[in-house]
Design a protein around this motif. Sequence first.
Motif, mmCIF file in Angstrom:
data_model
loop_
_atom_site.group_PDB
_atom_site.id
_atom_site.type_symbol
_atom_site.label_atom_id
_atom_site.label_comp_id
_atom_site.label_asym_id
_atom_site.label_seq_id
_atom_site.Cartn_x
_atom_site.Cartn_y
_atom_site.Cartn_z
ATOM 1 N N ALA A 146 -5.990 4.484 1.210
ATOM 2 C CA ALA A 146 -4.766 3.893 1.754
ATOM 3 C C ALA A 146 -3.893 4.958 2.400
ATOM 4 C CB ALA A 146 -4.005 3.170 0.651
ATOM 5 N N ALA A 147 -3.794 6.140 1.770
ATOM 6 C CA ALA A 147 -2.978 7.227 2.323
ATOM 7 C C ALA A 147 -3.507 7.652 3.687
ATOM 8 C CB ALA A 147 -2.961 8.408 1.360
ATOM 9 N N GLU A 173 -1.366 7.244 7.178
ATOM 10 C CA GLU A 173 -1.072 8.424 7.994
ATOM 11 C C GLU A 173 -1.620 8.263 9.406
ATOM 12 O OE1 GLU A 173 -2.753 11.509 5.661
ATOM 13 O OE2 GLU A 173 -1.175 11.425 4.136
ATOM 14 N N ALA A 174 -2.817 7.657 9.531
ATOM 15 C CA ALA A 174 -3.384 7.429 10.859
ATOM 16 C C ALA A 174 -2.521 6.460 11.655
ATOM 17 C CB ALA A 174 -4.810 6.892 10.722
ATOM 18 N N LEU A 175 -2.001 5.434 10.985
ATOM 19 C CA LEU A 175 -1.133 4.478 11.658
ATOM 20 C C LEU A 175 0.166 5.137 12.105
ATOM 21 C CD1 LEU A 175 -0.567 1.567 12.500
ATOM 22 C CD2 LEU A 175 0.332 1.143 10.198
ATOM 23 N N GLU A 176 0.721 5.996 11.239
ATOM 24 C CA GLU A 176 1.944 6.701 11.604
ATOM 25 C C GLU A 176 1.717 7.591 12.819
ATOM 26 O OE1 GLU A 176 5.305 9.654 9.571
ATOM 27 O OE2 GLU A 176 3.643 8.862 8.384
ATOM 28 N N LEU A 218 0.823 -1.203 0.000
ATOM 29 C CA LEU A 218 0.000 0.000 0.000
ATOM 30 C C LEU A 218 0.861 1.258 0.000
ATOM 31 C CD1 LEU A 218 -2.848 -0.996 2.474
ATOM 32 C CD2 LEU A 218 -2.877 -1.028 -0.033
ATOM 33 N N ARG A 219 2.033 1.186 0.633
ATOM 34 C CA ARG A 219 2.943 2.328 0.597
ATOM 35 C C ARG A 219 3.385 2.616 -0.837
ATOM 36 N NH1 ARG A 219 7.679 1.391 2.931
ATOM 37 N NH2 ARG A 219 8.062 3.574 3.477
ATOM 38 N N VAL A 220 3.600 1.556 -1.611
ATOM 39 C CA VAL A 220 3.979 1.716 -3.012
ATOM 40 C C VAL A 220 2.811 2.317 -3.797
ATOM 41 C CG1 VAL A 220 4.716 0.523 -5.108
ATOM 42 C CG2 VAL A 220 5.631 -0.166 -2.868
ATOM 43 N N LEU A 221 1.607 1.834 -3.533
ATOM 44 C CA LEU A 221 0.418 2.365 -4.212
ATOM 45 C C LEU A 221 0.289 3.866 -3.972
ATOM 46 C CD1 LEU A 221 -2.361 1.771 -5.673
ATOM 47 C CD2 LEU A 221 -3.324 1.624 -3.371
#
Length: 306
Positions: free
Chosen positions: A75-76, A80-83, A13-16
């Motif tokens: 996904a973004a 960001e919420a996880l970070e 998902l980071r790549v997406l």
Amino acid sequence: MRERFDRLDLNLLRVLVAIDRSRSVTEAGRILSLSQPATSNALARLRVAFDDPLFVRAPGGLAPTPLAERLAPAAARQLEALELALSEPAVFDPARSNAEWRLSLSDLGEIVFLSRIAAAVLGQAPSTRLSNAAVPAARIADALARREVDLAIGILNPKLRGIRSALLFRESYVALGGPDSPAAWRTRAGFSGVSLVVTSPTATFHQGIEQSLVRQKLGDRIAIRARHYAAIPDLVRNAPVVAIVPEMFAHMACERQPLASWPVPIKLPVFDIRMVWHEATERDAAQRWLRQRVLELFRGRRGGPA
């Protein structure tokens, strides 16, 4: 779709998100510190997982498919919420830090902000470094999200996804001329006949002043459109022209050269000068320390020197 999600490597998902923001496999790899083959392989796995090409070639880069247009923003937001959830406040020791602070300032911002920020930051954190990326206003949100810059200062839109902001002060524009500027230029009638100078920098700025002059039927009095504010003092000192500049810049220019400044005898807009940053850095101790220095220097300032 549920089965696809269960089989999906969430690192993809980071790549997406990176490809969606950069519209380039190569640039996405650079952002994520991945090689071009590794990034291409990740995109291939995403395409298999979702049974969709996700991104297709288009003029100027890759274009998302309708599915990617739905997936990437979601996904973004979740990444960001996880970070944010994983970002525990830490102790920041400015005396020992070797951080590199990345700012986004226009050329005017360098003149009025950078030296004061440098003095305050390096005075307390002498091993840190400052750089100015001067990101165009339209790219600020993206540059903050990609960590290209830590914060930006200027006439900026605070209502962007993922962006936090603080109002520093409200800035008025004034007239700046040579030391022998005729008194008539300070009146509405005299001002209507003078040749004007405006600036058109690209970073953290919009064109409200020139638009206001056009609305007041003074657009044809614009004789010079300068690209950089640094050129303004010499222009008004050596030519029979008047520049329309921010009050803070006018004060600084008059302190350094024998110039004259006075209120513009027409109605011009007042602009909010803001500091903006990304919400993912909201709780980061080092970033909070930097933002606090900026707030101490500039919050509530008017046009005069701090």
